[in-house]
Design a protein around this motif. Structure first.
Motif, PDB file in Angstrom:
ATOM      1  N   MET A   1     -10.740  -3.865  -3.725  1.00  0.00           N
ATOM      2  CA  MET A   1      -9.497  -3.201  -3.364  1.00  0.00           C
ATOM      3  C   MET A   1      -8.374  -3.632  -4.300  1.00  0.00           C
ATOM      4  N   LYS A   2      -7.566  -2.671  -4.711  1.00  0.00           N
ATOM      5  CA  LYS A   2      -6.436  -2.979  -5.576  1.00  0.00           C
ATOM      6  C   LYS A   2      -5.420  -3.864  -4.855  1.00  0.00           C
ATOM      7  N   SER A   3      -4.647  -4.598  -5.647  1.00  0.00           N
ATOM      8  CA  SER A   3      -3.538  -5.348  -5.064  1.00  0.00           C
ATOM      9  C   SER A   3      -2.531  -4.382  -4.464  1.00  0.00           C
ATOM     10  N   ARG A   4      -1.967  -4.783  -3.347  1.00  0.00           N
ATOM     11  CA  ARG A   4      -1.001  -3.934  -2.662  1.00  0.00           C
ATOM     12  C   ARG A   4       0.328  -4.677  -2.496  1.00  0.00           C
ATOM     13  N   PHE A   5       1.405  -3.934  -2.725  1.00  0.00           N
ATOM     14  CA  PHE A   5       2.750  -4.476  -2.580  1.00  0.00           C
ATOM     15  C   PHE A   5       3.579  -3.501  -1.741  1.00  0.00           C
ATOM     16  N   ALA A   6       4.673  -3.988  -1.212  1.00  0.00           N
ATOM     17  CA  ALA A   6       5.538  -3.119  -0.397  1.00  0.00           C
ATOM     18  C   ALA A   6       6.999  -3.424  -0.684  1.00  0.00           C
ATOM     19  N   ILE A   7       7.789  -2.361  -0.731  1.00  0.00           N
ATOM     20  CA  ILE A   7       9.238  -2.483  -0.865  1.00  0.00           C
ATOM     21  C   ILE A   7       9.869  -1.750   0.313  1.00  0.00           C
ATOM     22  N   ILE A   8      10.693  -2.463   1.068  1.00  0.00           N
ATOM     23  CA  ILE A   8      11.414  -1.862   2.199  1.00  0.00           C
ATOM     24  C   ILE A   8      12.873  -1.716   1.799  1.00  0.00           C
ATOM     25  N   LEU A   9      13.391  -0.511   1.905  1.00  0.00           N
ATOM     26  CA  LEU A   9      14.787  -0.243   1.571  1.00  0.00           C
ATOM     27  C   LEU A   9      15.648  -0.457   2.819  1.00  0.00           C
ATOM     28  N   ALA A  10      16.515  -1.478   2.757  1.00  0.00           N
ATOM     29  CA  ALA A  10      17.289  -1.853   3.948  1.00  0.00           C
ATOM     30  C   ALA A  10      18.700  -2.288   3.583  1.00  0.00           C
TER      31      ALA A  10
END
Length: 455
Positions: free
Chosen positions: A1-10
């Motif tokens: 599985m590819k690396s996963r990242f997340a960006i939350i706009l807050a």
């Protein structure tokens, strides 16, 4: 599985909320809306979660804590500008980055995971989370090409009559190839009326480079609701309330009136519990099997044992044993432990006390800063006098004691095992084992006095 990242706009303040509280911190069933987004992302196994903060930065950081890394968007210059703030953490990393708004608390972990998987299988550089709605007025339309890939996203004001017939809309949540995302962000300009840098422009840039852009449709359009005002907040809370209540119903809990029952997301309830209308179960509360709650009962951060009945009462930060009977109109305040088969009756208040098994406090009593043993009976109107104006003091009542009605137990004081306190007594000294304590004035009858006064 590819690396996963997340960006939350807050980073936004949320002026339409008309509140001193920053938008993403507004609670839904006791939990800040941004926390729902974070909790839904956790099962997707993102390696790095970055939250872009601006207004109320310190309060947002304090609320989220160690669940995320943070970057500051000092000026709110658009969604693309916000994502750029995460560059120092994510640039040059290989993998998939999801970008989601902190004011979309209804998107589920299942939807996030499906979006990740769809994007990674498709080989696209970007995948837009979309949904179909009956009235798409005001939303950006997703225009697909013959292959089914996304050709472009057209804002409502720019759409042709034919494009306005499209029901598939952009929800504002995206998956990107991380390296392609930050490369394209450098090419986004602010040549628009608001002079802001918009994230959807990345889609156009990728398409101009002949890169593949796909779209994943979520069937439940309610998931994608963004919270911009109190009306939307109310709608979201109702949706979340129904979602949580239905989960408990499926797990064997009887909720007599789900529309008038409020259960926070962290609450756990065992099968065969019955919850009556007007009840609020909040915080980290656990309810044991065969327990009856309500009606009109508030329970926050409590553990409730099995086969217990709690009616029209308020409980907070306390532990209740099995087969207890509480209420109506009891108030159990923090740091209280109630044992098994205990009776706490109407208009009884407990605070920072331990109540042993089989003890009964039937009505109209205050027990504070007290340690009560097993098999005790507390008469109506009993008070543990715990406060001297400066400090709190402890009352101890040992097993099988009997406290008569309207007794004042002035702490610090100990009522020893098996002792009796006569009704109407004010006890200031310890009472020995198996003794009777009487502390009241001797009665005097003046015959004929009343008749004389009437004349």
């Amino acid at each position: 599985m590819k690396s996963r990242f997340a960006i939350i706009l807050a980073a936004g303040q949320g002026t339409r909320m008309k509140s001193k509280l920053y938008k993403v911190l507004h609670p839904i069933l006791g939990r800040p809306m941004i926390q729902y987004v974070i909790e839904a992302l956790k099962p997707t196994k993102v390696e790095k979660l970055v939250t872009v903060i601006g207004h109320g930065a310190e309060k947002v950081k304090s609320e989220i804590g160690n669940d995320s890394q943070f970057v500051l968007q000092e000026e709110q210059l658009g969604t693309a500008h916000a994502v750029m703030q995460a560059e120092k953490i994510l640039e040059n990393k290989s993998g998939t980055t999801i970008v989601v708004c902190g004011d979309t608390p209804l998107i589920t972990a299942e939807t996030f995971d499906k979006l990740f998987e769809y994007h990674e299988r498709s080989g696209a550089k970007a995948t837009v989370l979309t949904t179909n709605i009956t009235d798409p007025t005001g939303y950006g339309r997703v225009i697909r090409g013959e292959s089914g890939d996304v050709e472009r996203i057209v804002e409502h004001k720019d759409a042709s009559d034919e494009e306005k017939k499209v029901k598939e809309i952009n929800t504002g949540t995206y998956c990107f190839d991380n390296e392609a995302l930050f490369s394209a962000l450098k090419k986004v300009n602010n040549d628009n009326a608001q002079q802001e840098y918009y994230l959807p422009d990345v889609i156009e840039i990728l398409k101009s480079q002949n890169e593949k852009v796909s779209a994943f449709i979520t069937e439940d359009d309610k998931e994608t609701i963004g919270i911009n005002d109190r009306i939307a907040l109310s709608h979201a809370e109702n949706i979340m309330k129904i979602r949580i209540n239905e989960m408990h119903l499926k797990n064997g809990v009887t909720i007599m009136d789900p529309t008038n029952t409020y259960i926070d997301p962290n609450v756990t309830i065992e099968p065969d519990v019955v919850v009556y209308p007007g009840s609020m179960l909040m915080g980290d509360t656990h309810i044991g099997t065969n327990t009856i709650i309500g009606p009109n009962t508030e329970i926050e951060n409590c553990t409730i044992g099995q086969d217990t009945v709690i009616k029209q009462s308020v409980l907070k930060d306390s532990n209740i044993g099995r087969e207890a009977n509480i209420g109506p109109f009891a108030h159990i305040r923090p740091e209280t432990t109630v044992g098994n088969e205990v009776r706490i009756g109407n208009f009884v208040e407990l605070k920072k006390s331990v109540i042993g098994d089989n003890t009964k406090i039937p009505h109209l009593s205050y027990i504070g800063d007290a340690n009560l043993g097993n098999g005790i009976n507390i008469g109506c109107g009993t008070i543990t006098v715990n406060y001297d104006g400066k400090e709190k003091h402890v009352t101890t009542i040992e097993d099988n004691a009997f406290i008569g009605c309207n007794s004042n137990l002035v702490a610090p004081v100990t009522i020893k095992k098996g002792s009796y306190v006569a009704a109407g007594s004010t006890i200031t000294n310890d009472v020995p084992v198996d003794s009777l304590a009487i502390a009241r004035s001797r009665q005097t009858n003046k015959k004929g006095y009343a008749a004389k006064m009437k004349k």
